[in-house]
Design an enzyme around this catalytic site. Structure first.
Site, PDB file in Angstrom:
ATOM      1  N   GLY A 217       0.836  -1.197   0.000  1.00  0.00           N
ATOM      2  CA  GLY A 217       0.000   0.000   0.000  1.00  0.00           C
ATOM      3  C   GLY A 217       0.872   1.248   0.000  1.00  0.00           C
ATOM      4  CG  PHE A 218       4.231   1.035  -0.359  1.00  0.00           C
ATOM      5  CD1 PHE A 218       4.896   0.294   0.621  1.00  0.00           C
ATOM      6  CD2 PHE A 218       4.027   0.457  -1.593  1.00  0.00           C
ATOM      7  CE1 PHE A 218       5.353  -0.979   0.346  1.00  0.00           C
ATOM      8  CE2 PHE A 218       4.476  -0.822  -1.873  1.00  0.00           C
ATOM      9  CZ  PHE A 218       5.143  -1.546  -0.902  1.00  0.00           C
ATOM     10  CE  LYS A 678      11.233   5.046  20.811  1.00  0.00           C
ATOM     11  NZ  LYS A 678      12.146   6.194  20.644  1.00  0.00           N
ATOM     12  N   GLY A 679       7.197   1.880  16.368  1.00  0.00           N
ATOM     13  CA  GLY A 679       6.645   1.831  15.005  1.00  0.00           C
ATOM     14  C   GLY A 679       7.817   1.766  14.065  1.00  0.00           C
ATOM     15  CD  GLU A 682       4.500   5.771   7.409  1.00  0.00           C
ATOM     16  OE1 GLU A 682       4.426   6.642   6.546  1.00  0.00           O
ATOM     17  OE2 GLU A 682       3.611   5.571   8.252  1.00  0.00           O
TER      18      GLU A 682
END
Ligand code: MOS
Length: 716
Positions: A217-218, A678-679, A682
């Site tokens: 998807g990005f 955190k994630g 990206e």
């Protein structure tokens, strides 16, 4: 193994096929259609145009989750805008009839590139979904600078880029009574449900959105784009299920892109390498207001990355006759880091200070613009561990000083950072007597391994082997969860799964105490554990199956929600990283090859080392594309995209990618969520492009400020 079923792969009985017809002018009006030939073609069921399209509800361009136009009027705002949908009994027949549709236009003057309206920029109306202001300033706007101040003032530009996921956008839509079911490629089934129910005037529960797998998807699958809406419109008109698959060429005009940015950076530093002032002014492309507004928030990163007494930023939009831009992997941070991290390298060179040392001299101990402490920050460790693994100390700082045979060798680095986002999410856990559990959440796996990590966390909580836990997601009838964007799926959904599993665990403990026999009756649940599919405590062990038999029950369920802690806004929450790159540049041919890569990241606790590394290398490779290959080209005369295919739109492929070393530094974020994550998604793209540009400068002495880096720039 081919077991993952994507949106276009669901087969419904009696399915019809829809094909999009697109505008061939960039601005103007549709005067009329000539449909006689197309309608006469075999298999054609209906041709939907603005003349006969269903009137939709709640059409507000400000509503970010839906994009326009949707055949609601005759206005043309960009080349490639959908002007009709042809529905036929087969895909081939629909495609043939779509080619026979004739449209008569009155063309008006179009703004096809940013430079044609550059001076007429406007301030974003809904910047960063209202979470930030377009402009910021701390300290003096134009501080008086002492003599001896070093300055860097440059313009950096990034081109239009397209996400190009392997899986095209696709929707199968089916109406049954007042119930709409769609199988669609989306990063957000909840958002798609809201958007479609709002447009068709339905209650949300009358729309079911199904998306078990996403083939990339990005950011392009974050919104609900026109093709999904038009598929739902078409199925109502033909009263059959309708499949609409966007072609690769249409993927360039139907579902967003990263807009072009023109970024001016002004840095001032004293000779000791202390920043005195930082300015980052961004102009970026958006579409015409009737289509919507999107502002690439490129300067957000500059607000928090380095400490300085004066930091100012601004964002302005140039309205162009193109479709709506959108989020694309690290929206804002990726493009913004190219500007600020290139400028930091230029300043380090001017100061004759090592680029890492220069960054450390301006290390932000707290977020300078938000004036908040960081929830956690292990960026120093990223610099140190990355530099050590890379061998940064071998770098001769003089440009064009390192060679390998004939090839120029360059070493570059840049900082990475991306916000730690989180939104409310919910999940349920269902445990049966055979000791197997089912985790359910209305999230979606965009290729990051969500199925796996959700199962892992539940298995851990419930003391079950991983093979006994199944995950079900990608269905809007499941407990709601947010869009899989902003790198926040784990941070949002995992705490909900953990809480639901804890709910089941508490019920098991209560059952052990009430049904385990007299020796269990006085046991406190606090001393019990769930391990190896059994409740374990001072009174002994009871297997889950045995407990279900004793209590005469067949299953246990718990549903739980989780949301950001009330004090989460008292902190600035970000993941960090340091990118280290070696390039080889052929001095005669200007060809740049990336030869080595080390990325060190502070992404909080890692739930799964394998899926984390996979996300890290994916983001870095995307960054290589941004630096060296990716650019969407526009024909100024027509506003048409001239490289709308993946042979002319270049992305990094295996042969472009060297071995990538990734380091995850020890870091558990105490604020952002109970697991300390955190994630990741990206973060690894941010800083990748400037690290390459900085390495190219080091190799060649040529500073490239306009992406992608091209052979002709290096030979000039
Ligand atoms: Mo990401 S660009 O927030 O899908």
């Amino acid at each position: 193994m081919g077991g993952a079923k994507y949106a276009a792969e669901f087969e419904l009985p009696d399915m019809a096929h829809a094909v999009l017809v697109q505008s061939t002018i960039a601005a103007g009006k549709i005067l009329g259609f000539d449909l006689i030939a197309a309608k006469a073609m075999p298999g054609v069921l209906v041709i939907i145009t603005p003349d006969n399209a269903e009137k939709l509800h709640n059409l507000k361009p400000a509503q970010q989750k839906v994009t326009y136009p949707l055949l609601q009027n005759a206005d043309i705002k960009f080349n490639g805008q959908h002007v009709a949908v042809v529905v036929a009994d087969t895909f081939e027949r629909a495609t043939a009839a779509a080619a026979a549709v004739r449209v008569h236009y009155r063309a008006t003057k179009a703004v096809t590139t940013m430079d044609q309206a550059f001076s007429e920029s406007v301030t974003p109306k809904n910047f960063s979904n209202g979470r930030a202001k377009p402009d910021s300033q701390i300290g003096e706007t134009s501080p008086i600078l002492p003599s001896g101040t070093l300055r860097v003032e440059q313009i950096y530009t990034t081109p239009i880029e397209h996400h190009n996921p392997m899986e095209p956008h696709a929707t199968i839509a089916h109406w049954s009574g007042e119930q709409l079911t769609v199988w669609t490629a989306t990063q957000g089934i909840s958002g798609a449900q809201k958007a479609l129910s709002s447009l068709f005037g339905l209650k949300p529960q009358n729309v079911t959105v199904i998306c078990p797998y996403v083939g990339g998807g990005f950011g392009s699958k974050g919104n609900t784009w026109p093709p999904a809406v038009l598929a739902a419109m078409a199925t109502r008109q033909v009263n059959r299920p309708v499949k609409l698959v966007v072609t690769r060429e249409q993927m360039f005009t139907s579902n967003g892109y990263r807009p072009r940015t023109v970024q001016r950076i002004k840095l001032a530093a004293n000779p000791d390498g202390r920043l005195l002032s930082v300015r980052h002014d961004v102009k970026t492309q958006t579409s015409m207001p009737e289509v919507g507004e999107f502002a690439e928030p490129s300067a957000l990163i500059t607000r928090m990355l380095y400490s300085a007494p004066s930091i100012g930023t601004s964002h302005r939009l140039v309205q162009v006759n193109h479709g709506l831009p959108t989020y694309m992997r690290g929206p804002g941070e990726s493009s913004g880091a190219f500007a600020i991290e290139s400028a930091m390298d230029e300043m380090a060179a001017a100061l004759k200070i090592d680029p890492i040392d220069f960054r450390l001299r301006n290390y932000a101990e707290r977020d300078p613009t938000a004036d908040l402490p960081f929830a956690s920050k292990a960026l120093r460790e990223c610099y140190a561990q990355g530099a050590a693994a890379f061998g940064w100390e071998k770098r001769n700082p003089a440009p064009r000083s390192m060679r390998d045979g004939h090839m120029l060798v360059g070493m570059g680095m840049a900082t990475s950072s991306y916000p730690t986002n989180r939104m409310p999410a919910s999940a349920s856990v269902h445990l049966t007597a055979d000791g197997s559990a089912l985790v359910r959440s209305g999230t979606q796996d965009i290729g990051t391994g969500t199925y796996t990590t959700l199962a892992q966390v539940a298995a851990d909580e419930l003391g079950l082997p991983l093979g006994k836990v199944r995950t079900q997601l990608g269905d809007s009838r499941l407990p709601p969860a947010p869009v899989s964007g902003g790198s926040m799926t784990s941070a949002s959904v995992v705490p909900a799964v953990q809480a639901a599993a804890q709910g089941v665990k508490a019920q098991l403990f209560a059952l052990a105490i009430s049904h385990g026999g007299f020796q269990w009756q006085s046991v406190s649940p606090d001393v019990l554990t769930l391990i190896d599919s059994a409740v374990d405590g001072p009174a002994g062990r009871i297997g889950i199956g045995q407990l279900f038999t004793l209590a005469k029950i067949k299953q246990l369920n718990a549903t739980a929600g989780a949301q950001p802690a009330p004090d989460a806004n008292d902190y600035s929450k970000h993941a960090f990283g340091a990118q280290f790159v070696e390039v080889r540049v052929d001095p005669d041919l200007g060809i740049v090859r990336v030869s080595r890569w080390v990325g060190a990241f502070d992404c909080g606790r890692v739930l799964n080392a394998k899926t984390a590394r996979s996300q890290l290398i994916g983001g870095i490779i995307y960054g290589m594309g941004m630096a060296l290959f990716e650019e969407t080209r526009i024909d100024r005369n027509t506003g048409r995209i001239t490289n709308a295919n993946i042979s002319d739109y270049l992305v990094a492929v295996n042969a472009d990618v060297p071995e990538i070393e990734t380091i995850i530094v020890d870091s558990i974020d105490p604020i952002s969520n109970p697991l300390g994550t955190k994630g990741i998604g990206e973060l690894p793209m941010v800083g990748a492009a400037p690290a390459i540009a900085n390495a190219v400068y080091h190799a060649t002495g040529t500073r490239i400020r306009d992406l992608p880096i091209r052979i002709e720039q290096l030979l000039a």
